[in-house]
Design an enzyme around this catalytic site. Structure first.
Site, PDB file in Angstrom:
ATOM      1  N   TYR A   1     -14.269  -3.800  -3.289  1.00  0.00           N
ATOM      2  CA  TYR A   1     -13.613  -4.706  -2.641  1.00  0.00           C
ATOM      3  C   TYR A   1     -12.431  -4.526  -3.406  1.00  0.00           C
ATOM      4  O   TYR A   1     -12.233  -4.446  -4.307  1.00  0.00           O
ATOM      5  CB  TYR A   1     -13.211  -6.208  -1.779  1.00  0.00           C
ATOM      6  CG  TYR A   1     -12.167  -6.350  -0.760  1.00  0.00           C
ATOM      7  CD1 TYR A   1     -12.601  -5.727   0.394  1.00  0.00           C
ATOM      8  CD2 TYR A   1     -11.570  -7.291  -1.435  1.00  0.00           C
ATOM      9  CE1 TYR A   1     -10.757  -6.342   0.830  1.00  0.00           C
ATOM     10  CE2 TYR A   1      -9.896  -7.455  -1.114  1.00  0.00           C
ATOM     11  CZ  TYR A   1     -10.129  -6.752   0.837  1.00  0.00           C
ATOM     12  OH  TYR A   1      -8.710  -7.838   1.115  1.00  0.00           O
TER      13      TYR A   1
ATOM     14  N   ASP B   1     -21.204 -10.283  -3.997  1.00  0.00           N
ATOM     15  CA  ASP B   1     -19.902 -11.428  -2.448  1.00  0.00           C
ATOM     16  C   ASP B   1     -20.769 -10.091  -1.559  1.00  0.00           C
ATOM     17  O   ASP B   1     -21.419  -9.446  -1.031  1.00  0.00           O
ATOM     18  CB  ASP B   1     -18.811  -9.910  -3.157  1.00  0.00           C
ATOM     19  CG  ASP B   1     -17.885 -10.146  -1.812  1.00  0.00           C
ATOM     20  OD1 ASP B   1     -17.992 -10.188   0.105  1.00  0.00           O
ATOM     21  OD2 ASP B   1     -16.358  -9.670  -2.202  1.00  0.00           O
TER      22      ASP B   1
ATOM     23  N   LYS C   1     -13.625 -13.183   7.061  1.00  0.00           N
ATOM     24  CA  LYS C   1     -14.487 -12.163   8.338  1.00  0.00           C
ATOM     25  C   LYS C   1     -15.900 -12.748   9.006  1.00  0.00           C
ATOM     26  O   LYS C   1     -15.782 -13.490  10.043  1.00  0.00           O
ATOM     27  CB  LYS C   1     -14.564 -11.484   7.066  1.00  0.00           C
ATOM     28  CG  LYS C   1     -13.947 -10.880   6.094  1.00  0.00           C
ATOM     29  CD  LYS C   1     -12.398  -9.587   6.506  1.00  0.00           C
ATOM     30  CE  LYS C   1     -11.925  -9.792   5.578  1.00  0.00           C
ATOM     31  NZ  LYS C   1     -12.276  -9.332   3.865  1.00  0.00           N
TER      32      LYS C   1
HETATM   33  C1  LIG Z   1     -11.334  -9.052   1.937  1.00  0.00           C
HETATM   34  C2  LIG Z   1     -12.827  -9.048   1.483  1.00  0.00           C
HETATM   35  C3  LIG Z   1     -12.406 -10.017   0.222  1.00  0.00           C
HETATM   36  C4  LIG Z   1     -11.224 -10.834   0.206  1.00  0.00           C
HETATM   37  O1  LIG Z   1     -10.996 -11.758   1.287  1.00  0.00           O
HETATM   38  P1  LIG Z   1      -9.454 -12.409   1.766  1.00  0.00           P
HETATM   39  O2  LIG Z   1     -10.226 -13.529   2.168  1.00  0.00           O
HETATM   40  O3  LIG Z   1      -8.689 -11.342   2.008  1.00  0.00           O
HETATM   41  O4  LIG Z   1      -8.767 -12.865   0.220  1.00  0.00           O
HETATM   42  C5  LIG Z   1     -13.224  -9.651  -0.926  1.00  0.00           C
HETATM   43  N1  LIG Z   1     -14.378  -8.790   0.037  1.00  0.00           N
HETATM   44  C6  LIG Z   1     -14.542  -8.252   0.721  1.00  0.00           C
HETATM   45  C7  LIG Z   1     -15.984  -7.822   0.535  1.00  0.00           C
HETATM   46  C8  LIG Z   1     -13.685  -8.269   1.525  1.00  0.00           C
HETATM   47  O5  LIG Z   1     -14.079  -7.920   3.400  1.00  0.00           O
END
Ligand SMILES: *Cc1c(COP(=O)(O)O)cnc(C)c1O
Length: 392
Positions: free
Chosen positions: A107, A179, A204
């Site tokens: 990301y 992640d 998300k």
């Molecule tokens: C959106 C996202 C993040 C960051 O998250 P936020 O809630 O915007 O801080 C980190 N990793 C992935 C894979 C993401 O899609």
């Protein structure tokens, strides 16, 4: 032990000490103590849910208990954003002089954190190709403290071999972290492969309605205590209302993700047959180069897909991608993902804006690439929307 769908409704509800069926929003910064002794206890207890908001809150404790359960870890901590989760999780284990191994593809903000922030604080970083297992092994140094992976990764949807990474970490006494945002715990449980730390942007799939920002870190109780101690200083506490919305969203996580998986596969199969589309990257398609690996470590293939629009050169690909994007009615042009509504982005346009004025940075993806997060609308309408948009 309760099954996943039941846990989604009931796990952590003991943090609701009222008679209300739905946990109320504990919209308070501070809490009363009955006496001096209980006050002293609340002040020093780890993650006390009733002392002062930066230390904890009943809504946050309930959400964290549920997410820990989903990820099959001892404990979890929820924070204000996914980036708060990632940065706090990493800073709880590495210090100046340590080395970490990460992927080349992450990301975007994670990449900036890894390359710019950590380097400035004296942490050594090696970035490897996530599809090459040997590259992770070859990167290990005596001072390697952490291997950080992301799979499927942004924006090309490449897969990292979780079983290999879990074993590699164990063999060398190195912590492993993933992640897991794109997959969600419905589609991928990294603990099954021995991964130590799981982080999420709960903004998300976990939240799932594009109405909050949140992050989560899951791991052993001892590790989460370290993360909590860091979070007291870094201070990115999740607000009670966002935490309450997160819990509300989590109740339907399994239903949403299954419908999204089904829609995304049907859309990917349809898109693959369209002559104006050069390539469809969806890990659920049998011709995806890493489909076998995805099938081994994932229970479903997510709502994330990437398509490459054809054109005689990259200028034409860029223009066609922008034209298609502007014609779509149901796929809104917005960043973020994992919500009930379908979203689409054109990474080359966003990157172009970020890179304005900077020279020498090459794109790692095509100018005709569109990244899609499929929602729960009716599949006929989603396909119909693309059918119209692809017409000249
Ligand atoms: C959106 C996202 C993040 C960051 O998250 P936020 O809630 O915007 O801080 C980190 N990793 C992935 C894979 C993401 O899609």
């Amino acid at each position: 032990m309760a099954k996943l769908e039941t846990s989604l409704i009931h796990e952590g509800e003991h943090f609701n000490t009222t008679k209300s069926v739905v946990t109320p929003i504990f919209q308070t910064s501070t809490y009363l103590a009955d006496d001096i002794a209980s006050f002293a206890h609340a002040a020093t207890a780890t993650k006390s849910p009733e002392f002062y908001h930066r230390h904890g809150n009943p809504n946050n404790s309930q959400a964290a208990a549920l997410i820990a359960k989903l990820e099959q870890k001892e404990d979890a901590l929820v924070l204000a954003t996914g980036m708060a989760a990632i940065s706090t999780a990493v800073l709880a284990v590495v210090k100046s002089g340590d080395h970490i191994i990460t992927q080349k593809a992450h990301y975007a903000a994670s990449l900036t954190f890894i390359r710019d922030f950590l380097l400035q604080y004296g942490v050594e970083v090696t970035q490897v190709d996530q599809t090459d297992n040997d590259a992770f092994k070859a990167a290990i140094r005596p001072n390697t403290k952490l291997i950080f992976v992301e799979t499927p990764s942004n924006p090309n949807l490449d897969i990292t071999d979780l079983e290999y990474i879990g074993k590699l970490g164990k063999e060398h006494g190195i912590l492993t972290m993933i992640d897991n945002t794109f997959a969600s715990p419905i589609n991928q449980v990294p603990a099954d492969f021995g991964i130590d730390i799981i982080v999420h942007s709960a903004t998300k799939y976990l939240g799932g309605h594009s109405d909050l920002t949140a992050g989560a870190v899951c791991g052993s109780a001892a590790y989460i205590e370290q993360v909590w101690r860091r979070s007291l200083l870094l201070g990115a506490s999740l607000s009670p209302f966002d935490s309450w919305l997160l819990l509300r969203g989590l109740k339907t996580l399994a239903l949403r993700v299954r419908q999204i998986n089904e829609n995304a596969l049907a859309l990917a199969q349809w898109l693959e047959r369209q002559p104006t589309i050069k390539k469809v990257a969806y890990v659920g398609l049998e011709n995806h180069p890493q489909h076998a690996l995805a099938k081994k470590q994932m229970k479903g293939f997510t709502g994330m897909l990437a398509i490459e629009i054809d054109g005689k050169d990259d200028t034409e690909q860029f223009q066609r991608a922008q034209a298609i994007l502007s014609k779509l009615k149901f796929f809104h042009n917005a960043v973020s993902l994992g919500g009930i509504e379908s979203l689409i982005t054109h990474p080359a346009s966003i990157w172009g804006a970020h890179q304005a004025g900077k020279k020498g940075n090459q794109l790692s993806f095509s100018k005709g690439l569109l990244r899609i997060s499929v929602g729960i609308e009716h599949i006929d309408d989603l396909i119909g929307d693309f059918e119209e948009a692809l017409k000249n």
